[in-house]
Design a protein around this motif. Structure first.
Motif, PDB file in Angstrom:
ATOM      1  N   LEU A  46      40.443  15.797   1.754  1.00 50.95           N
ATOM      2  CA  LEU A  46      41.275  17.205   2.096  1.00 50.95           C
ATOM      3  C   LEU A  46      42.857  17.194   2.623  1.00 50.95           C
ATOM      4  O   LEU A  46      43.329  18.072   2.791  1.00 50.95           O
ATOM      5  N   VAL A  47      42.825  15.670   2.924  1.00 55.11           N
ATOM      6  CA  VAL A  47      44.032  15.436   3.006  1.00 55.11           C
ATOM      7  C   VAL A  47      44.823  15.619   2.092  1.00 55.11           C
ATOM      8  O   VAL A  47      46.193  16.166   1.713  1.00 55.11           O
ATOM      9  N   GLY A  48      44.520  14.737   0.915  1.00 52.18           N
ATOM     10  CA  GLY A  48      44.345  14.615  -0.182  1.00 52.18           C
ATOM     11  C   GLY A  48      45.225  16.459  -0.959  1.00 52.18           C
ATOM     12  O   GLY A  48      46.527  16.253  -1.230  1.00 52.18           O
ATOM     13  N   ALA A  49      44.229  16.971  -0.712  1.00 45.67           N
ATOM     14  CA  ALA A  49      44.741  18.320  -1.189  1.00 45.67           C
ATOM     15  C   ALA A  49      45.572  19.336  -0.118  1.00 45.67           C
ATOM     16  O   ALA A  49      46.042  20.016  -1.522  1.00 45.67           O
ATOM     17  N   VAL A  50      45.391  18.616   0.813  1.00 48.01           N
ATOM     18  CA  VAL A  50      46.497  20.075   1.545  1.00 48.01           C
ATOM     19  C   VAL A  50      48.194  19.592   1.011  1.00 48.01           C
ATOM     20  O   VAL A  50      48.895  19.952   0.844  1.00 48.01           O
ATOM     21  N   ASN A  51      47.795  17.970   0.840  1.00 43.34           N
ATOM     22  CA  ASN A  51      49.354  17.377   0.414  1.00 43.34           C
ATOM     23  C   ASN A  51      50.098  17.588  -0.890  1.00 43.34           C
ATOM     24  O   ASN A  51      50.923  18.102  -0.891  1.00 43.34           O
ATOM     25  N   LEU A  52      48.816  17.551  -1.843  1.00 48.39           N
ATOM     26  CA  LEU A  52      49.213  17.838  -3.413  1.00 48.39           C
ATOM     27  C   LEU A  52      49.284  20.013  -3.246  1.00 48.39           C
ATOM     28  O   LEU A  52      50.564  20.173  -3.914  1.00 48.39           O
ATOM     29  N   PHE A  53      49.166  20.628  -2.914  1.00 49.14           N
ATOM     30  CA  PHE A  53      49.163  21.626  -3.135  1.00 49.14           C
ATOM     31  C   PHE A  53      49.747  22.654  -1.757  1.00 49.14           C
ATOM     32  O   PHE A  53      50.442  23.608  -2.309  1.00 49.14           O
ATOM     33  N   GLY A  55      52.136  20.623   0.121  1.00 52.49           N
ATOM     34  CA  GLY A  55      53.154  19.406   0.918  1.00 52.49           C
ATOM     35  C   GLY A  55      54.180  19.578   0.558  1.00 52.49           C
ATOM     36  O   GLY A  55      55.663  19.284   0.646  1.00 52.49           O
ATOM     37  N   TRP A  56      54.715  20.607  -0.688  1.00 55.09           N
ATOM     38  CA  TRP A  56      56.181  21.293  -0.990  1.00 55.09           C
ATOM     39  C   TRP A  56      56.632  21.631   0.404  1.00 55.09           C
ATOM     40  O   TRP A  56      57.946  22.276   0.003  1.00 55.09           O
ATOM     41  N   THR A  57      56.302  22.663   0.280  1.00 52.14           N
ATOM     42  CA  THR A  57      56.857  23.052   1.822  1.00 52.14           C
ATOM     43  C   THR A  57      56.509  21.824   2.916  1.00 52.14           C
ATOM     44  O   THR A  57      55.595  21.290   2.797  1.00 52.14           O
ATOM     45  N   VAL A  58      57.156  21.768   3.242  1.00 47.51           N
ATOM     46  CA  VAL A  58      57.799  20.641   4.433  1.00 47.51           C
ATOM     47  C   VAL A  58      57.047  20.877   5.499  1.00 47.51           C
ATOM     48  O   VAL A  58      56.462  19.789   5.681  1.00 47.51           O
ATOM     49  N   VAL A  59      56.419  22.408   6.035  1.00 53.51           N
ATOM     50  CA  VAL A  59      55.404  21.816   7.036  1.00 53.51           C
ATOM     51  C   VAL A  59      54.379  21.239   6.809  1.00 53.51           C
ATOM     52  O   VAL A  59      53.678  20.950   6.729  1.00 53.51           O
ATOM     53  N   GLY A  60      53.630  21.933   5.129  1.00 58.30           N
ATOM     54  CA  GLY A  60      53.005  21.384   4.156  1.00 58.30           C
ATOM     55  C   GLY A  60      52.505  20.056   4.324  1.00 58.30           C
ATOM     56  O   GLY A  60      51.537  19.340   4.358  1.00 58.30           O
ATOM     57  N   TRP A  61      53.505  19.281   4.011  1.00 51.21           N
ATOM     58  CA  TRP A  61      53.355  17.645   4.851  1.00 51.21           C
ATOM     59  C   TRP A  61      53.276  17.105   5.309  1.00 51.21           C
ATOM     60  O   TRP A  61      52.186  16.311   5.918  1.00 51.21           O
ATOM     61  N   PHE A  62      54.314  18.579   6.395  1.00 52.86           N
ATOM     62  CA  PHE A  62      53.811  17.762   7.977  1.00 52.86           C
ATOM     63  C   PHE A  62      52.166  17.629   8.615  1.00 52.86           C
ATOM     64  O   PHE A  62      51.855  17.038   9.532  1.00 52.86           O
ATOM     65  N   ALA A  63      51.718  17.983   7.654  1.00 50.82           N
ATOM     66  CA  ALA A  63      50.717  18.817   8.593  1.00 50.82           C
ATOM     67  C   ALA A  63      49.428  18.116   8.283  1.00 50.82           C
ATOM     68  O   ALA A  63      48.797  17.591   8.814  1.00 50.82           O
ATOM     69  N   ALA A  64      49.910  17.371   6.684  1.00 47.81           N
ATOM     70  CA  ALA A  64      49.094  16.176   6.311  1.00 47.81           C
ATOM     71  C   ALA A  64      49.488  15.253   6.382  1.00 47.81           C
ATOM     72  O   ALA A  64      48.408  14.618   6.879  1.00 47.81           O
ATOM     73  N   LEU A  65      50.325  14.594   6.861  1.00 45.54           N
ATOM     74  CA  LEU A  65      50.723  13.607   7.726  1.00 45.54           C
ATOM     75  C   LEU A  65      50.000  13.388   8.599  1.00 45.54           C
ATOM     76  O   LEU A  65      50.033  12.229   9.506  1.00 45.54           O
ATOM     77  N   THR A  66      49.825  15.088   9.732  1.00 46.45           N
ATOM     78  CA  THR A  66      49.338  14.961  10.878  1.00 46.45           C
ATOM     79  C   THR A  66      47.727  14.468  11.017  1.00 46.45           C
ATOM     80  O   THR A  66      46.972  13.707  11.450  1.00 46.45           O
ATOM     81  N   MET A  67      47.189  14.691   9.998  1.00 47.52           N
ATOM     82  CA  MET A  67      45.415  14.808  10.040  1.00 47.52           C
ATOM     83  C   MET A  67      45.906  13.142   9.220  1.00 47.52           C
ATOM     84  O   MET A  67      44.163  12.956   9.684  1.00 47.52           O
ATOM     85  N   ALA A  68      45.992  13.360   8.812  1.00 43.34           N
ATOM     86  CA  ALA A  68      46.218  11.381   8.051  1.00 43.34           C
ATOM     87  C   ALA A  68      46.064  10.928   9.395  1.00 43.34           C
ATOM     88  O   ALA A  68      45.620   9.480   9.449  1.00 43.34           O
TER      89      ALA A  68
END
Length: 85
Positions: A46-53, A55-68
Motif C-alpha cells: 500500500l505504501v508503494g502504491a501511494v508513493n507511485l501514484f 508521490g508526485w504531489t509532495v503531500v502524497g510522498w510525505f503521506a507514504a513516508l509517514t505510513m512507512a
C-alpha cells in the motif's frame, strides 16, 4: 510464564533489495516504499502504491513516508510456559 508481544512485522529481504535499487534509480522518489519494506511493514504494498501514484504531489510522498515509518500493529500476545511446570 513469559509474555511476548507479536506484531505484524514480516521478513521481506528480496523485496527490500528491489525497493532500494529502485530508490537509487529514481533518485529517492521511492524512498517511502524502500523504508516500509526494510522495516517489514505489513502494508508495504500500500505504501508503494501511494508513493507511485500520489508521490508526485509532495503531500502524497510525505503521506507514504509517514505510513512507512509508523509503528507496527500488535497482532497479539504469545504466552510461553516453562516445560515441566
Amino acid at each position: 510464564m513469559y509474555l511476548e508481544v507479536v506484531t505484524d512485522k514480516q521478513d521481506r529481504a528480496r523485496q527490500a533489495l528491489v525497493a532500494w535499487a529502485a530508490t537509487f534509480l529514481t533518485c529517492g522518489y521511492l524512498l517511502p516504499w524502500a523504508v516500509a519494506t526494510t522495516r517489514g511493514k505489513a502494508n508495504a504494498e500500500l505504501v508503494g502504491a501511494v508513493n507511485l501514484f500520489a508521490g508526485w504531489t509532495v503531500v502524497g510522498w510525505f503521506a507514504a513516508l509517514t505510513m512507512a515509518v509508523g509503528r507496527h500493529r500488535v497482532a497479539g500476545l504469545r504466552v510461553w510456559t516453562e516445560p515441566g511446570r
